[in-house]
Every structure is written in structure tokens, then in C-alpha cells.
Design a protein around this motif. Structure first.
Motif, PDB file in Angstrom:
ATOM      1  N   ARG A 148       0.837  -1.209   0.000  1.00 61.29           N
ATOM      2  CA  ARG A 148       0.000   0.000   0.000  1.00 61.29           C
ATOM      3  C   ARG A 148       0.878   1.268   0.000  1.00 61.29           C
ATOM      4  O   ARG A 148       0.658   2.177  -0.784  1.00 61.29           O
ATOM      5  CB  ARG A 148      -0.932   0.033   1.201  1.00 61.29           C
ATOM      6  CG  ARG A 148      -1.746   1.340   1.263  1.00 61.29           C
ATOM      7  CD  ARG A 148      -2.529   1.462   2.556  1.00 61.29           C
ATOM      8  NE  ARG A 148      -3.531   0.434   2.678  1.00 61.29           N
ATOM      9  CZ  ARG A 148      -4.784   0.560   2.247  1.00 61.29           C
ATOM     10  NH1 ARG A 148      -5.189   1.673   1.693  1.00 61.29           N
ATOM     11  NH2 ARG A 148      -5.637  -0.417   2.384  1.00 61.29           N
TER      12      ARG A 148
ATOM     13  N   ARG B 120       2.673   1.693  -3.354  1.00 60.30           N
ATOM     14  CA  ARG B 120       1.710   2.063  -4.387  1.00 60.30           C
ATOM     15  C   ARG B 120       1.318   3.529  -4.245  1.00 60.30           C
ATOM     16  O   ARG B 120       1.261   4.263  -5.236  1.00 60.30           O
ATOM     17  CB  ARG B 120       0.462   1.164  -4.299  1.00 60.30           C
ATOM     18  CG  ARG B 120      -0.593   1.493  -5.353  1.00 60.30           C
ATOM     19  CD  ARG B 120      -1.855   0.699  -5.168  1.00 60.30           C
ATOM     20  NE  ARG B 120      -2.511   0.887  -3.889  1.00 60.30           N
ATOM     21  CZ  ARG B 120      -3.194   1.983  -3.535  1.00 60.30           C
ATOM     22  NH1 ARG B 120      -3.292   3.007  -4.363  1.00 60.30           N
ATOM     23  NH2 ARG B 120      -3.779   2.061  -2.352  1.00 60.30           N
ATOM     24  N   GLU B 121       1.080   3.972  -3.007  1.00 60.38           N
ATOM     25  CA  GLU B 121       0.696   5.367  -2.778  1.00 60.38           C
ATOM     26  C   GLU B 121       1.850   6.323  -3.070  1.00 60.38           C
ATOM     27  O   GLU B 121       1.642   7.379  -3.674  1.00 60.38           O
ATOM     28  CB  GLU B 121       0.191   5.546  -1.341  1.00 60.38           C
ATOM     29  CG  GLU B 121      -1.166   4.892  -1.126  1.00 60.38           C
ATOM     30  CD  GLU B 121      -1.640   4.917   0.322  1.00 60.38           C
ATOM     31  OE1 GLU B 121      -0.849   5.269   1.233  1.00 60.38           O
ATOM     32  OE2 GLU B 121      -2.821   4.567   0.548  1.00 60.38           O
TER      33      GLU B 121
ATOM     34  N   ASN C 135      -8.002  -5.385  -3.104  1.00 57.75           N
ATOM     35  CA  ASN C 135      -8.217  -4.625  -1.866  1.00 57.75           C
ATOM     36  C   ASN C 135      -8.140  -5.531  -0.643  1.00 57.75           C
ATOM     37  O   ASN C 135      -7.634  -5.113   0.405  1.00 57.75           O
ATOM     38  CB  ASN C 135      -9.540  -3.870  -1.915  1.00 57.75           C
ATOM     39  CG  ASN C 135      -9.475  -2.672  -2.840  1.00 57.75           C
ATOM     40  OD1 ASN C 135      -8.409  -2.094  -3.059  1.00 57.75           O
ATOM     41  ND2 ASN C 135     -10.608  -2.300  -3.398  1.00 57.75           N
TER      42      ASN C 135
ATOM     43  N   ASP D  30       2.106   6.800  -6.611  1.00 54.68           N
ATOM     44  CA  ASP D  30       0.859   7.347  -7.142  1.00 54.68           C
ATOM     45  C   ASP D  30       0.229   6.421  -8.189  1.00 54.68           C
ATOM     46  O   ASP D  30      -0.148   6.839  -9.284  1.00 54.68           O
ATOM     47  CB  ASP D  30       1.098   8.753  -7.720  1.00 54.68           C
ATOM     48  CG  ASP D  30      -0.204   9.525  -7.896  1.00 54.68           C
ATOM     49  OD1 ASP D  30      -1.163   9.253  -7.153  1.00 54.68           O
ATOM     50  OD2 ASP D  30      -0.262  10.385  -8.803  1.00 54.68           O
ATOM     51  N   VAL D  31       0.142   5.136  -7.826  1.00 52.60           N
ATOM     52  CA  VAL D  31      -0.479   4.137  -8.680  1.00 52.60           C
ATOM     53  C   VAL D  31      -1.860   3.829  -8.100  1.00 52.60           C
ATOM     54  O   VAL D  31      -1.990   3.547  -6.908  1.00 52.60           O
ATOM     55  CB  VAL D  31       0.371   2.847  -8.752  1.00 52.60           C
ATOM     56  CG1 VAL D  31      -0.339   1.762  -9.537  1.00 52.60           C
ATOM     57  CG2 VAL D  31       1.747   3.149  -9.342  1.00 52.60           C
ATOM     58  N   ASP D  32      -2.869   3.887  -8.936  1.00 56.95           N
ATOM     59  CA  ASP D  32      -4.234   3.602  -8.518  1.00 56.95           C
ATOM     60  C   ASP D  32      -4.385   2.109  -8.219  1.00 56.95           C
ATOM     61  O   ASP D  32      -3.869   1.265  -8.968  1.00 56.95           O
ATOM     62  CB  ASP D  32      -5.199   4.027  -9.635  1.00 56.95           C
ATOM     63  CG  ASP D  32      -6.636   3.828  -9.247  1.00 56.95           C
ATOM     64  OD1 ASP D  32      -7.120   4.559  -8.354  1.00 56.95           O
ATOM     65  OD2 ASP D  32      -7.276   2.930  -9.839  1.00 56.95           O
ATOM     66  N   ALA D  33      -5.097   1.776  -7.132  1.00 59.91           N
ATOM     67  CA  ALA D  33      -5.298   0.376  -6.754  1.00 59.91           C
ATOM     68  C   ALA D  33      -5.973  -0.423  -7.873  1.00 59.91           C
ATOM     69  O   ALA D  33      -5.607  -1.561  -8.137  1.00 59.91           O
ATOM     70  CB  ALA D  33      -6.107   0.286  -5.465  1.00 59.91           C
ATOM     71  N   ALA D  34      -6.936   0.185  -8.550  1.00 57.83           N
ATOM     72  CA  ALA D  34      -7.633  -0.514  -9.643  1.00 57.83           C
ATOM     73  C   ALA D  34      -6.672  -0.810 -10.796  1.00 57.83           C
ATOM     74  O   ALA D  34      -6.732  -1.883 -11.396  1.00 57.83           O
ATOM     75  CB  ALA D  34      -8.816   0.315 -10.130  1.00 57.83           C
ATOM     76  N   ASP D  35      -5.783   0.131 -11.091  1.00 57.87           N
ATOM     77  CA  ASP D  35      -4.798  -0.095 -12.154  1.00 57.87           C
ATOM     78  C   ASP D  35      -3.836  -1.219 -11.779  1.00 57.87           C
ATOM     79  O   ASP D  35      -3.502  -2.065 -12.613  1.00 57.87           O
ATOM     80  CB  ASP D  35      -4.010   1.190 -12.447  1.00 57.87           C
ATOM     81  CG  ASP D  35      -4.861   2.264 -13.097  1.00 57.87           C
ATOM     82  OD1 ASP D  35      -5.909   1.931 -13.690  1.00 57.87           O
ATOM     83  OD2 ASP D  35      -4.479   3.454 -12.997  1.00 57.87           O
TER      84      ASP D  35
END
Length: 182
Positions: free
Chosen positions: A13, A16-17, A38, A20-25
Motif C-alpha cells: 500500500r 503504491r501510494e 483490496n 501514485d499508482v491507482d489500486a484498480a490499475d
């Protein structure tokens, strides 16, 4: 959920944050649903080793960073003494011990896998690359797609891990070497 899974989920997490990578991507890149992703990132369920490797590739980091929070340091060689590989418990009854975690830029991952006997058929997983299994001790039921094989000490299998596959100890504890190229 055990502490190790919580720590891995937190590292995923945070990275990824930061990137700046979207969780859906990211879920799409590792070929899982957003809901499933998730659950992994929130440490609600075990994270399959293939997903960890997929996330690491998508975020352009070594899987060791996600597993241990530390980056590999060795570039010419690495030595791992008996019993000192990085241990990862991915599924109940499975224990992975990474044997090359400290080598920078490795192109495959050798791991010792210890399996406890289980009654149910193995959970089938998929991941990229290629996989090699070499049985060191015990008898393994290896399922690849709709085929089942019994492998004993000294037997090996090389296969495409995009075909759903899984292993199960038969008759007692099992130890095997797996080499995964993602």
C-alpha cells in the motif's frame, strides 16, 4: 491475519501510494479483481506469492522489498546458510524460504518449500514465467490443470505456471525446491 502478511500488505500500500499508482490499475496489472486486490492490500486474506511478484514487477521493485522491507545488496554473489533464507508463509501448510533474496537483479527465485499434509486438494494458483519443482523429501501431489502427478524424492517437474497448479503433501511432510522465473 499474521503479522508478516500485515507487514507485506502495508509495504504494498505504502509503495503504491508513494508511486501514485491507482489500486484498480495495479489490480488489473496483476490480473486480479479490484475487490480481491483490496483484500490483499488490507491484509484481509493471504497474498499469493504470484501476486506479490506481480505487484513487485508492476511497481518496479525487487520482491524482497515487499517481503522484508529491505532491498537486496549483493551483485556478484550471495550466500544463504542453511535455515537462513527469508521465510514466507503464504498459505496454511506452505512455508517458502527464499534462497536468493539478497541478490540484486535476479531473474529467477529459488525457494525451499515445506508442505504440511492436508486433506483437501491443493488450492490452484497461476502466475507468470516458468516454474521448476524438485522434490527433496516426501511425496507431492502436483496438480497442473486437469492432470495430477505424484512426485517423490528425486522427481522434478518443469511447467508453465499460467496453467492453474498446486501442490499437496501426501502421507507426511514434504520439502521441495522450487525455482520460479517471473
Amino acid at each position: 491475519m499474521n503479522d508478516q502478511i500485515k507487514q507485506i500488505a502495508q509495504r504494498i500500500r505504502e509503495l503504491r501510494e508513494i508511486l501514485d499508482v491507482d489500486a484498480a490499475d495495479l489490480a488489473k496489472q496483476v490480473n486480479v479483481s479490484v475487490a480481491e486486490y483490496n483484500q490483499y492490500e488490507n491484509a484481509e486474506t493471504d497474498i499469493p506469492i504470484g501476486v506479490i511478484y506481480g505487484v513487485a514487477a508492476a511497481l518496479n521493485v525487487d520482491p524482497t522489498v515487499l517481503l522484508t522491507g529491505d532491498a537486496p545488496r549483493m551483485s556478484d554473489y550471495t550466500i544463504v546458510r542453511q535455515g537462513r533464507g527469508v521465510s514466507v508463509e503464504r498459505y496454511k501448510g506452505y512455508k517458502f524460504s527464499s534462497l536468493a533474496f539478497n541478490y540484486i537483479g535476479r531473474q529467477f527465485d529459488p525457494m525451499i518449500v515445506d508442505l504440511d499434509p492436508m486433506e483437501k486438494p491443493p488450492e490452484l494458483v497461476v502466475h507468470g514465467g516458468q516454474e521448476f519443482n524438485y522434490v527433496l523429501k516426501g511425496t507431492v501431489q502436483l496438480v497442473i490443470g486437469s492432470r495430477e502427478f505424484l512426485l517423490e524424492a528425486g522427481d522434478s517437474a518443469f511447467f508453465n505456471p499460467m496453467t492453474p497448479h498446486g501442490q499437496r503433501a501426501v502421507g507426511g511432510p514434504v520439502k521441495f525446491l522450487t525455482i520460479i522465473n517471473e
